[in-house]
Design an enzyme around this catalytic site. Structure first.
Site, PDB file in Angstrom:
ATOM      1  N   SER A 266       0.829  -1.270   0.013  1.00  0.00           N
ATOM      2  CA  SER A 266       0.060  -0.219   0.066  1.00  0.00           C
ATOM      3  C   SER A 266       0.787   1.144  -0.045  1.00  0.00           C
ATOM      4  O   SER A 266       1.705   1.247  -0.725  1.00  0.00           O
ATOM      5  CB  SER A 266      -1.137   0.093   1.170  1.00  0.00           C
ATOM      6  OG  SER A 266      -2.015   0.639   0.946  1.00  0.00           O
ATOM      7  N   TRP A 357      -9.793   0.532  -5.219  1.00  0.00           N
ATOM      8  CA  TRP A 357      -9.435   1.684  -4.974  1.00  0.00           C
ATOM      9  C   TRP A 357      -8.000   2.059  -5.565  1.00  0.00           C
ATOM     10  O   TRP A 357      -7.530   3.028  -5.859  1.00  0.00           O
ATOM     11  CB  TRP A 357      -9.381   1.828  -3.385  1.00  0.00           C
ATOM     12  CG  TRP A 357      -9.202   3.274  -3.094  1.00  0.00           C
ATOM     13  CD1 TRP A 357      -8.003   3.432  -1.961  1.00  0.00           C
ATOM     14  CD2 TRP A 357      -9.650   4.522  -3.209  1.00  0.00           C
ATOM     15  NE1 TRP A 357      -7.789   4.936  -1.612  1.00  0.00           N
ATOM     16  CE2 TRP A 357      -8.831   5.263  -2.461  1.00  0.00           C
ATOM     17  CE3 TRP A 357     -10.850   4.823  -3.938  1.00  0.00           C
ATOM     18  CZ2 TRP A 357      -9.080   6.791  -2.573  1.00  0.00           C
ATOM     19  CZ3 TRP A 357     -10.727   6.386  -3.861  1.00  0.00           C
ATOM     20  CH2 TRP A 357     -10.198   7.204  -3.177  1.00  0.00           C
ATOM     21  N   HIS A 407      -7.696  -5.598   0.103  1.00  0.00           N
ATOM     22  CA  HIS A 407      -6.409  -5.013   0.322  1.00  0.00           C
ATOM     23  C   HIS A 407      -5.714  -5.571   1.473  1.00  0.00           C
ATOM     24  O   HIS A 407      -6.374  -5.225   2.833  1.00  0.00           O
ATOM     25  CB  HIS A 407      -6.889  -3.481   0.541  1.00  0.00           C
ATOM     26  CG  HIS A 407      -5.797  -2.462   0.488  1.00  0.00           C
ATOM     27  ND1 HIS A 407      -4.948  -2.265  -0.711  1.00  0.00           N
ATOM     28  CD2 HIS A 407      -5.217  -1.775   1.579  1.00  0.00           C
ATOM     29  CE1 HIS A 407      -3.997  -1.396  -0.266  1.00  0.00           C
ATOM     30  NE2 HIS A 407      -4.349  -0.781   0.892  1.00  0.00           N
TER      31      HIS A 407
HETATM   32  C1  GTR Z   1      -5.478   4.609   1.692  1.00  0.00           C
HETATM   33  C2  GTR Z   1      -4.808   5.514   0.383  1.00  0.00           C
HETATM   34  C3  GTR Z   1      -3.803   4.560  -0.350  1.00  0.00           C
HETATM   35  C4  GTR Z   1      -3.249   3.514   0.281  1.00  0.00           C
HETATM   36  C5  GTR Z   1      -3.801   3.062   1.546  1.00  0.00           C
HETATM   37  C6  GTR Z   1      -2.739   2.311   2.418  1.00  0.00           C
HETATM   38  O1  GTR Z   1      -6.027   5.660   2.393  1.00  0.00           O
HETATM   39  O2  GTR Z   1      -5.967   6.098  -0.230  1.00  0.00           O
HETATM   40  O3  GTR Z   1      -3.153   5.175  -1.581  1.00  0.00           O
HETATM   41  O4  GTR Z   1      -2.133   4.153   0.492  1.00  0.00           O
HETATM   42  O5  GTR Z   1      -4.257   4.102   2.181  1.00  0.00           O
HETATM   43  O6  GTR Z   1      -1.587   2.583   2.604  1.00  0.00           O
HETATM   44  O7  GTR Z   1      -3.352   1.620   3.314  1.00  0.00           O
END
Ligand code: GTR
Length: 430
Positions: A266, A357, A407
């Protein structure tokens, strides 16, 4: 700008469901992705084509690095000579005797009273030769990746948690092992690999404080109070931290520093990707669901967009990146060029099916549009291959998978990364 042909879109692969991680007001419909033209990684700024590895290596690569530094992540300082290593703990019987554990302090300003980062390292016990190692940042402290009692608790700022693991922005004992599922250390050790990690907040806490904490102030010129428009944000600071960890790994004879894989999930995947693209000492680069500003093409505006990421996380990128809010087509780069910077070294990009996302298709396409560079450098890149089905890893000298589920970084992801590292490092660890 010399451009690749207009890209016309493939049929929708990913179905939309309410369980997918997504926010209202953003596009998750493939048919609504705008047409776009990508900058060509193999056209020099003077308009000439790059037709051989020499010109790539000596001219074009540096041009692209500079563009990412100036417009996306910001430039990190060149002078890193002040960083010192010290205060190492070595435990020879870690993880029931299967591993050797080390903890090393990185004095980021060269002194004990300045900021420090703790590097936690596990190596397989009884290795015949120095093992390859996976290096990545963690979100919630080194003590969260394993429940071993001896792990130093971080002293730096931490985001509040909705349980007792963080109190007053500081880690507590109860956070030990809480993120162990993301760090399957025993499995990694059993396959003969080492693993090393640092808490990202040791390098720069993850909130917008105008760059007063973390490492940025250590490098300000006289009178400077924040990075200039083309200077490093937090992602570039994290990437810098990974490179400083690499500096240490190079000094440690128990580790094969020619086989260091940098990885991250992420936001930490964005940092790992930039670190690996920029710092050629990393032998393998792994982006786990890094999405916008990581592996996903910005011009697709699918899921998270440049404007949203710059608004919600104004400290992640350099100030210049804000010029591309709702203005992606003017970016002098797109993220396929970040992938290209890894070549000829192997690169693994992974997505998760429910993680719209992060735009899984946009992550795959970055790899695909980086192919001319990998091919020019003699590597097996994506050619006619289309996006593979779920849980069907595609491994050439670049690799991609889309995992079922949400995710996260899971044991499955790690197994795929170790399989790929085996292939690339000539091992057979299964
Ligand atoms: C979210 C963000 C993403 C990703 C994620 C994370 O809120 O929009 O770009 O980085 O966090 O790091 O878990």
């Amino acid at each position: 700008m010399t451009s690749l042909p207009l890209y016309s879109f493939l049929p929708i692969f990913l179905m939309i469901s309410s369980s997918f991680a997504q926010f209202d007001g953003f596009n998750y419909d493939e048919s609504k992705v705008p047409q776009f033209v990508l900058p060509d990684p193999l056209t020099l700024e003077n308009g000439d084509q790059v037709t051989n590895a020499h010109v790539w290596k000596n001219s074009r690569r540096a041009e692209i690095v500079k563009l990412f530094e100036t417009y996306v992540y910001g430039k990190a300082p060149d002078n890193t000579s002040s960083v010192r290593f010290g205060e190492a703990e070595i435990e020879d019987h870690a993880l029931d005797g299967t591993a050797i554990r080390k903890q090393v302090k990185l004095y980021l300003g060269g002194t004990q009273d300045g900021p420090t980062a703790d590097l936690l390292i596990y190596l397989p016990a009884g290795s015949n030769s120095p093992p390859p190692i996976f290096l990545g940042l963690n979100f919630q402290g080194n003590h969260s990746v394993t429940d071993e009692a001896g792990i130093w608790l971080p002293i730096s700022w931490m985001p509040e948690a909705d349980d007792e693991t963080v109190v007053d922005h500081r880690a507590t004992e109860s956070g030990r092992g809480k993120k162990g599922a993301r760090w399957p250390i025993r499995e990694i050790i059993a396959r003969g690999y080492g693993v090393a990690t640092i808490y990202c907040g040791d390098i720069d806490p993850d909130y917008d404080d105008g760059f007063q904490n973390g490492i940025h102030p250590l490098f300000y010129d006289d009178g400077q109070t924040r990075p200039r428009a083309d200077e490093w944000g937090t992602l570039a600071a994290w990437a810098w931290g990974l490179s400083r960890a690499m500096d240490y790994l190079e000094t440690d004879h128990d580790i094969n520093h020619n086989q260091v894989a940098v990885l991250g999930h992420s936001r930490l995947g964005k940092a790992a990707f930039w670190a690996g693209a920029h710092d050629e000492r990393f032998a393998l680069v792994i982006s786990n669901e890094s999405g916008c500003g990581g592996a996903a093409l910005s011009r697709r505006r699918f899921g998270e967009t440049v404007k949203r990421i710059n608004t919600k996380f104004p400290h992640w990128f350099c100030e210049n990146f804000q010029k591309f809010n709702d203005n992606e087509d003017e970016l002098p780069v797109d993220q396929h060029m970040l992938a290209a910077l890894v070549a000829p070294r192997p690169l693994y990009v992974a997505s998760a099916e429910e993680d719209l996302w992060a735009d899984p298709r946009g992550e795959f396409l970055s790899l695909k549009f980086a192919s001319p560079v990998f091919t020019l450098l003699g590597r097996r890149a994506l050619g006619k291959e289309t996006m593979p089905g779920r849980d069907q890893p595609l491994h050439l000298d670049v690799a991609y998978h889309i995992r079922s589920g949400k995710h996260d970084i899971t044991l499955y992801d790690w197994q795929c990364y170790m399989d790929f590292a085996d292939e690339q490092f000539g091992r057979n660890s299964k």
